[in-house]
Design a protein around this motif. Sequence first.
Motif, mmCIF file in Angstrom:
data_model
loop_
_atom_site.group_PDB
_atom_site.id
_atom_site.type_symbol
_atom_site.label_atom_id
_atom_site.label_comp_id
_atom_site.label_asym_id
_atom_site.label_seq_id
_atom_site.Cartn_x
_atom_site.Cartn_y
_atom_site.Cartn_z
ATOM 1 N N GLY A 54 -17.643 -61.202 -1.314
ATOM 2 C CA GLY A 54 -17.885 -60.500 -0.060
ATOM 3 C C GLY A 54 -18.817 -59.322 -0.251
ATOM 4 N N ALA A 55 -18.593 -58.534 -1.304
ATOM 5 C CA ALA A 55 -19.422 -57.355 -1.555
ATOM 6 C C ALA A 55 -20.854 -57.730 -1.874
ATOM 7 C CB ALA A 55 -18.827 -56.537 -2.696
ATOM 8 N N GLY A 56 -21.045 -58.904 -2.473
ATOM 9 C CA GLY A 56 -22.388 -59.334 -2.840
ATOM 10 C C GLY A 56 -23.119 -60.081 -1.746
ATOM 11 N N GLY A 57 -22.490 -60.256 -0.572
ATOM 12 C CA GLY A 57 -23.138 -60.989 0.504
ATOM 13 C C GLY A 57 -23.308 -62.454 0.180
ATOM 14 N N ARG A 58 -22.231 -63.093 -0.334
ATOM 15 C CA ARG A 58 -22.299 -64.491 -0.767
ATOM 16 C C ARG A 58 -21.226 -65.358 -0.107
ATOM 17 N NH1 ARG A 58 -20.858 -64.228 -6.419
ATOM 18 N NH2 ARG A 58 -20.987 -66.508 -6.222
ATOM 19 N N VAL A 59 -20.647 -64.888 0.978
ATOM 20 C CA VAL A 59 -19.564 -65.636 1.625
ATOM 21 C C VAL A 59 -20.073 -66.963 2.192
ATOM 22 C CG1 VAL A 59 -17.736 -65.524 3.360
ATOM 23 C CG2 VAL A 59 -18.426 -63.449 2.154
ATOM 24 N N SER A 60 -21.358 -67.022 2.561
ATOM 25 C CA SER A 60 -21.934 -68.255 3.112
ATOM 26 C C SER A 60 -21.904 -69.396 2.106
ATOM 27 C CB SER A 60 -23.377 -68.008 3.554
ATOM 28 O OG SER A 60 -23.449 -67.033 4.558
ATOM 29 N N GLU A 61 -21.864 -69.074 0.821
ATOM 30 C CA GLU A 61 -21.790 -70.119 -0.191
ATOM 31 C C GLU A 61 -20.517 -70.941 -0.056
ATOM 32 O OE1 GLU A 61 -22.260 -68.559 -4.129
ATOM 33 O OE2 GLU A 61 -23.935 -67.255 -3.557
ATOM 34 N N ILE A 62 -19.477 -70.326 0.489
ATOM 35 C CA ILE A 62 -18.180 -70.998 0.578
ATOM 36 C C ILE A 62 -17.890 -71.468 1.997
ATOM 37 C CG2 ILE A 62 -15.688 -70.692 0.217
ATOM 38 C CD1 ILE A 62 -16.460 -68.495 -1.817
ATOM 39 N N PHE A 63 -18.232 -70.647 2.990
ATOM 40 C CA PHE A 63 -17.855 -70.949 4.376
ATOM 41 C C PHE A 63 -19.013 -71.414 5.253
ATOM 42 C CE2 PHE A 63 -14.512 -68.063 2.929
ATOM 43 C CZ PHE A 63 -13.387 -68.801 3.278
ATOM 44 N N GLY A 64 -20.221 -71.443 4.706
ATOM 45 C CA GLY A 64 -21.335 -71.972 5.467
ATOM 46 C C GLY A 64 -21.982 -70.972 6.399
ATOM 47 N N GLU A 65 -22.711 -71.498 7.384
ATOM 48 C CA GLU A 65 -23.562 -70.692 8.242
ATOM 49 C C GLU A 65 -22.791 -69.662 9.064
ATOM 50 O OE1 GLU A 65 -27.376 -71.467 11.239
ATOM 51 O OE2 GLU A 65 -25.924 -73.056 10.841
ATOM 52 N N LYS A 66 -21.512 -69.896 9.326
ATOM 53 C CA LYS A 66 -20.726 -68.961 10.130
ATOM 54 C C LYS A 66 -20.624 -67.576 9.475
ATOM 55 C CE LYS A 66 -17.215 -71.723 9.565
ATOM 56 N NZ LYS A 66 -15.880 -72.393 9.612
ATOM 57 N N ALA A 67 -20.840 -67.501 8.158
ATOM 58 C CA ALA A 67 -20.745 -66.213 7.454
ATOM 59 C C ALA A 67 -22.113 -65.588 7.205
ATOM 60 C CB ALA A 67 -20.013 -66.403 6.121
ATOM 61 N N LEU A 68 -23.178 -66.192 7.724
ATOM 62 C CA LEU A 68 -24.529 -65.732 7.400
ATOM 63 C C LEU A 68 -24.785 -64.309 7.888
ATOM 64 C CD1 LEU A 68 -27.258 -66.333 6.171
ATOM 65 C CD2 LEU A 68 -27.930 -67.416 8.321
ATOM 66 N N GLU A 69 -24.365 -63.989 9.114
ATOM 67 C CA GLU A 69 -24.614 -62.643 9.629
ATOM 68 C C GLU A 69 -23.876 -61.593 8.801
ATOM 69 O OE1 GLU A 69 -23.792 -60.125 13.676
ATOM 70 O OE2 GLU A 69 -24.702 -62.109 13.888
ATOM 71 N N TYR A 70 -22.659 -61.926 8.367
ATOM 72 C CA TYR A 70 -21.915 -60.996 7.506
ATOM 73 C C TYR A 70 -22.683 -60.756 6.207
ATOM 74 C CZ TYR A 70 -18.340 -59.189 4.363
ATOM 75 O OH TYR A 70 -17.646 -58.421 3.451
ATOM 76 N N ASP A 71 -23.172 -61.832 5.584
ATOM 77 C CA ASP A 71 -23.891 -61.691 4.324
ATOM 78 C C ASP A 71 -25.178 -60.902 4.500
ATOM 79 O OD1 ASP A 71 -21.969 -63.069 2.940
ATOM 80 O OD2 ASP A 71 -23.001 -65.002 3.011
ATOM 81 N N ARG A 72 -25.878 -61.145 5.601
ATOM 82 C CA ARG A 72 -27.118 -60.396 5.849
ATOM 83 C C ARG A 72 -26.823 -58.906 6.035
ATOM 84 N NH1 ARG A 72 -31.032 -62.779 10.279
ATOM 85 N NH2 ARG A 72 -32.450 -61.337 9.216
ATOM 86 N N THR A 73 -25.765 -58.591 6.763
ATOM 87 C CA THR A 73 -25.406 -57.187 6.972
ATOM 88 C C THR A 73 -25.057 -56.520 5.646
ATOM 89 O OG1 THR A 73 -24.559 -57.669 9.187
ATOM 90 C CG2 THR A 73 -23.828 -55.616 8.161
ATOM 91 N N THR A 74 -24.249 -57.196 4.835
ATOM 92 C CA THR A 74 -23.849 -56.650 3.538
ATOM 93 C C THR A 74 -25.056 -56.330 2.674
ATOM 94 O OG1 THR A 74 -21.759 -57.854 3.588
ATOM 95 C CG2 THR A 74 -22.557 -57.149 1.432
ATOM 96 N N ARG A 75 -26.027 -57.223 2.674
ATOM 97 C CA ARG A 75 -27.212 -57.001 1.848
ATOM 98 C C ARG A 75 -28.149 -55.981 2.469
ATOM 99 N NH1 ARG A 75 -28.553 -62.454 -1.488
ATOM 100 N NH2 ARG A 75 -26.516 -63.451 -1.354
ATOM 101 N N ARG A 76 -28.219 -55.963 3.804
ATOM 102 C CA ARG A 76 -29.134 -55.041 4.464
ATOM 103 C C ARG A 76 -28.631 -53.599 4.462
ATOM 104 N NH1 ARG A 76 -33.223 -56.146 8.117
ATOM 105 N NH2 ARG A 76 -34.217 -58.158 7.761
ATOM 106 N N ILE A 77 -27.334 -53.384 4.315
ATOM 107 C CA ILE A 77 -26.879 -52.002 4.124
ATOM 108 C C ILE A 77 -26.931 -51.623 2.639
ATOM 109 C CG2 ILE A 77 -25.424 -51.999 6.180
ATOM 110 C CD1 ILE A 77 -22.984 -52.240 4.376
ATOM 111 N N GLY A 78 -27.234 -52.606 1.787
ATOM 112 C CA GLY A 78 -27.572 -52.295 0.404
ATOM 113 C C GLY A 78 -26.421 -52.218 -0.569
ATOM 114 N N ILE A 79 -25.337 -52.973 -0.354
ATOM 115 C CA ILE A 79 -24.239 -52.937 -1.329
ATOM 116 C C ILE A 79 -24.680 -53.526 -2.675
ATOM 117 C CG2 ILE A 79 -21.924 -53.801 -1.868
ATOM 118 C CD1 ILE A 79 -21.138 -53.390 0.997
ATOM 119 N N PRO A 80 -25.307 -54.714 -2.717
ATOM 120 C CA PRO A 80 -25.793 -55.208 -4.015
ATOM 121 C C PRO A 80 -26.828 -54.276 -4.645
ATOM 122 C CG PRO A 80 -25.706 -56.995 -2.409
ATOM 123 C CD PRO A 80 -25.500 -55.716 -1.647
#
Length: 451
Positions: free
Chosen positions: A106-132
């Motif tokens: 979750g912290a790395g913005g990789r939830v889409s790898e497991i749950f598919g496209e439904k988690a894409l916005e979450y992953d983009r937000t995580t990466r765009r606020i710069g956690i990784p």
Amino acid sequence: MKAIKFFIPFALTLALGVLFNNNLGSIPPVGKFLSPFTGFWQNAESTEGNLFFEKNLKGLKAVITVQMDEQRVPHIFAENEHDLYFAQGYVTARDRLWQMEFMIIGAGGRVSEIFGEKALEYDRTTRRIGIPYAAENTMKLFESDTAAQNLLNAYSAGVNAYINSLNYRKLPLEYKLLNYQPGQWTPYHSALLLKYMANMLTGREYDFEFTNALSFLDKNTFDLLFPDFPAGLEPIIPKGTNFQSSASLDSIGFESSSAKIEDLIFSSPYEKPEPYLGSNNWAVSGEKSTTGKPIVCNDPHLKLQLPAIWYQQQLTAPGVNVYGVTIPGAPGITLGFNENIAWGVTNASMDVKDWYRIEFKDASKNEYQHDGKWLPVERRIETILVKGEPAFYDTVLYTHHGPVTYDAQFNFSNKPVNVALRWTAHDASNEMKTFYLLNRAKNHADYLEAL
């Protein structure tokens, strides 16, 4: 006829074999999951007792003993620091592998790898606020500090020793339900976990909401409605005092404001952490305790989850004997006590995020304006793997403030506003060294040095 009688059962068996060993939408392979030999039946509560690690286990320097008490709390005894943290990683992974790994997914913005496209916005937000990005900056500091580097490397080796011992039968239930395998643990994952906690504890702010309010209200009215002091503090003037003032809330008007709803920035850019995450802590004087010694009390109440976010352990090796709790994935003891001192942690809920409107020089977005100058933009391409879909590529622009979180490619309410985030968590910080020193502190001076 005989051929038909043979072919029909054979084809049916083959079809069921294929069906039961492949995903049915979000349902895991039924055959593998229900297998009495390797499926979920093998995930009954373990009754495994004490552990004894021989030094010939790859990665160890000496013998390690892990004693489990009646509450299943592991007490780890090692002859050197490397083996101590190796064993901590191994035991933590044995009890909490999916929990610790999914937090860093979750912290790395990789939830889409497991749950598919439904988690894409979450992953983009995580990466765009710069956690990784924040974790990468912190890793540079970890790698320059011998104690932090050794601790993280030993811990990661222990986690991976457990992961490498697993086959499908031994996999934790969550992996069977979601039909994927755990990856190898690295020191970077521990850094990700720390930044995940930073966002959970101090990621809540109201800059967008207050900006909107200032568009409607004059500064004096805004200060009256949103006083600049922490919620919950009582003023010096006693409650119930009858204030006589010429100004009242009834006199506030919005007609004079030139702002229009469509001119406002969006109201709430992303889902924020819960507002009431925090802790209680207090101390009891030795004059009031039965032992004559002071007692420190700490009640760290974070988000309720199962299993709990805290994991009790004792770590003992030459130079350290400490007991307390850790967050799975973070080496050492986060809060607890040793033979000399005790300490707790709490959340100060400071405002550590600021947002900046960005003006680009032209459509190329290669330069942005700051302090009368045009500064170069850095581009970071985020590759997000999506289960069942092609990889998604998101180009994030970076300024000296930090990442441009919102722009024409990622916006709310169809408002392409260029907004960059300045967040103190983007700065490198050596939390590993803090807890390493706290675990070994002998007095108040050591405590202050650790902080």
